[in-house]
Enzyme design. Structure first.
Site, PDB file in Angstrom:
ATOM      1  N   GLY A  20       0.617   1.729  16.456  1.00  0.00           N
ATOM      2  CA  GLY A  20       0.263   1.393  15.082  1.00  0.00           C
ATOM      3  C   GLY A  20       1.043   0.227  14.533  1.00  0.00           C
ATOM      4  O   GLY A  20       1.410   0.206  13.360  1.00  0.00           O
ATOM      5  N   ALA A  21       1.267  -0.790  15.361  1.00  0.00           N
ATOM      6  CA  ALA A  21       2.155  -1.895  14.967  1.00  0.00           C
ATOM      7  C   ALA A  21       1.427  -3.079  14.352  1.00  0.00           C
ATOM      8  O   ALA A  21       2.010  -4.141  14.185  1.00  0.00           O
ATOM      9  CB  ALA A  21       2.948  -2.370  16.184  1.00  0.00           C
ATOM     10  N   ASN A  22       0.172  -2.908  13.972  1.00  0.00           N
ATOM     11  CA  ASN A  22      -0.552  -4.038  13.406  1.00  0.00           C
ATOM     12  C   ASN A  22      -0.318  -4.209  11.908  1.00  0.00           C
ATOM     13  O   ASN A  22      -0.729  -5.210  11.319  1.00  0.00           O
ATOM     14  CB  ASN A  22      -2.061  -3.902  13.681  1.00  0.00           C
ATOM     15  CG  ASN A  22      -2.649  -2.659  13.052  1.00  0.00           C
ATOM     16  OD1 ASN A  22      -2.345  -1.557  13.471  1.00  0.00           O
ATOM     17  ND2 ASN A  22      -3.487  -2.824  12.043  1.00  0.00           N
ATOM     18  N   GLY A  26       5.135  -0.189  11.297  1.00  0.00           N
ATOM     19  CA  GLY A  26       5.122  -0.596  12.700  1.00  0.00           C
ATOM     20  C   GLY A  26       5.283  -2.085  12.871  1.00  0.00           C
ATOM     21  O   GLY A  26       6.029  -2.539  13.753  1.00  0.00           O
ATOM     22  N   TYR A 163      -1.305  17.069   6.571  1.00  0.00           N
ATOM     23  CA  TYR A 163      -0.286  16.039   6.788  1.00  0.00           C
ATOM     24  C   TYR A 163       1.081  16.681   6.989  1.00  0.00           C
ATOM     25  O   TYR A 163       1.823  16.317   7.912  1.00  0.00           O
ATOM     26  CB  TYR A 163      -0.249  15.089   5.597  1.00  0.00           C
ATOM     27  CG  TYR A 163       0.752  13.963   5.759  1.00  0.00           C
ATOM     28  CD1 TYR A 163       0.570  12.970   6.713  1.00  0.00           C
ATOM     29  CD2 TYR A 163       1.883  13.886   4.947  1.00  0.00           C
ATOM     30  CE1 TYR A 163       1.471  11.940   6.864  1.00  0.00           C
ATOM     31  CE2 TYR A 163       2.803  12.861   5.087  1.00  0.00           C
ATOM     32  CZ  TYR A 163       2.588  11.890   6.049  1.00  0.00           C
ATOM     33  OH  TYR A 163       3.507  10.869   6.207  1.00  0.00           O
TER      34      TYR A 163
END
Length: 290
Positions: A20-22, A26, A163
């Protein structure tokens, strides 16, 4: 406080995978680790967004596709991995979304936030030389325990209930992973972090218009930036900490400099951690392979 004020290691020649580094935490984590010399692999569902994010990072990067909502994608990512991996940072996640299921039929938040990372970690573990860092949340306290008899929350789904369970699962996973690493004499550390209250694109997706508007206001008034929210993850990844350490902001309102963070008594339950591990192996078909 900025990352530059922390004594940081030289990661030249080391590789880090960040899920999830976009965007958000991240991406900010990737920027710091790349700045320390690491080769950073952005493991993302949308490679177009990943490539755009990579262009904003100064340092060596690579983008690879990974959809944590699809165990076939997780397996494909792991099967394509070659070489050592200093840092595996399980950062990707979904927060308080309307009820849905993954490709494999799991409740989406539990499936993505926990089961996808559980499978990814175990499939890559033979390559890991340094640490597995899993991003949890202070909101793990919303959950009083894993619903072992109804893990998909078929009988009582709410966005925040799901969550909270998924973020509690992140901490129990870290606890049991460290126990297993210790048991086989591995030098790898399993640690966790939470960002405190950081404004990212995760919030405001409950489907409840009033709740989402309130969250939007709080993001502007109370929340810290994603760059500051990433500091506990960076702390857990780079500082001298023990196994199963939980990093978080140490200031008021879940802000401030990173350091040790407290967790709920349920998140320290070793028996629940073992039980969750067994269930996760059953659901994913992936086992501890060291």
């Amino acid at each position: 406080m900025s990352a530059e004020k922390i004594s940081m290691p030289d990661l030249d020649g080391r590789t880090a995978v960040i899920t999830g580094a976009n965007s958000g935490l991240g991406l900010e984590t990737a920027k710091v680790l790349a700045g320390l010399g690491a080769r950073v692999v952005l493991a993302v569902r949308d490679t177009g967004k990943g490539e755009a994010a990579a262009r904003s990072i100064e340092g060596e990067t690579e983008v690879r596709r990974l959809d944590l909502a699809d165990l076939a994608s997780v397996r494909a990512f792991a099967e394509g991995w070659k070489g050592d991996l200093e840092l595996l940072i399980n950062n990707a996640g979904l927060m308080a979304i309307p009820k849905s299921t993954t490709e494999d039929g799991f409740e989406t938040q539990f499936g993505v936030n926990h089961l996808g990372h559980f499978a990814l970690t175990n499939l890559l573990l033979e390559h890991v030389t340094g640490r597995v860092v899993t991003v949890s949340s202070g909101l793990h306290r919303l959950s009083r325990g894993i619903h072992f008899d109804d893990v998909n929350l078929e009988k009582g789904y709410t966005p925040y209930r799901a969550y909270g369970q998924s973020k509690l699962a992140n901490l129990l996973f870290t606890l049991e992973l460290q126990r297993r690493l210790d048991e086989v004499g591995s030098p790898v550390l399993a640690v966790a972090a939470h960002p405190g209250y950081a404004a990212t694109n995760l919030q405001g997706r409950t489907g409840n218009a009033l709740e989402d508007r309130v969250m939007g206001v709080l993001n502007k008034v109370v929340a810290q930036s994603a760059a500051h929210g990433a500091l506990p993850t960076i702390h857990a990844a780079t500082q001298d900490v023990p196994g199963a350490f939980f990093a978080g902001p140490t200031g008021l309102f879940m802000n401030g400099a990173p350091g040790p963070s407290s967790r709920s008594s349920v998140a320290r339950d070793a028996e629940a951690a073992r039980r969750l591990w067994d269930l996760s192996e059953e659901l994913t078909g992936v086992s501890f392979l060291l």
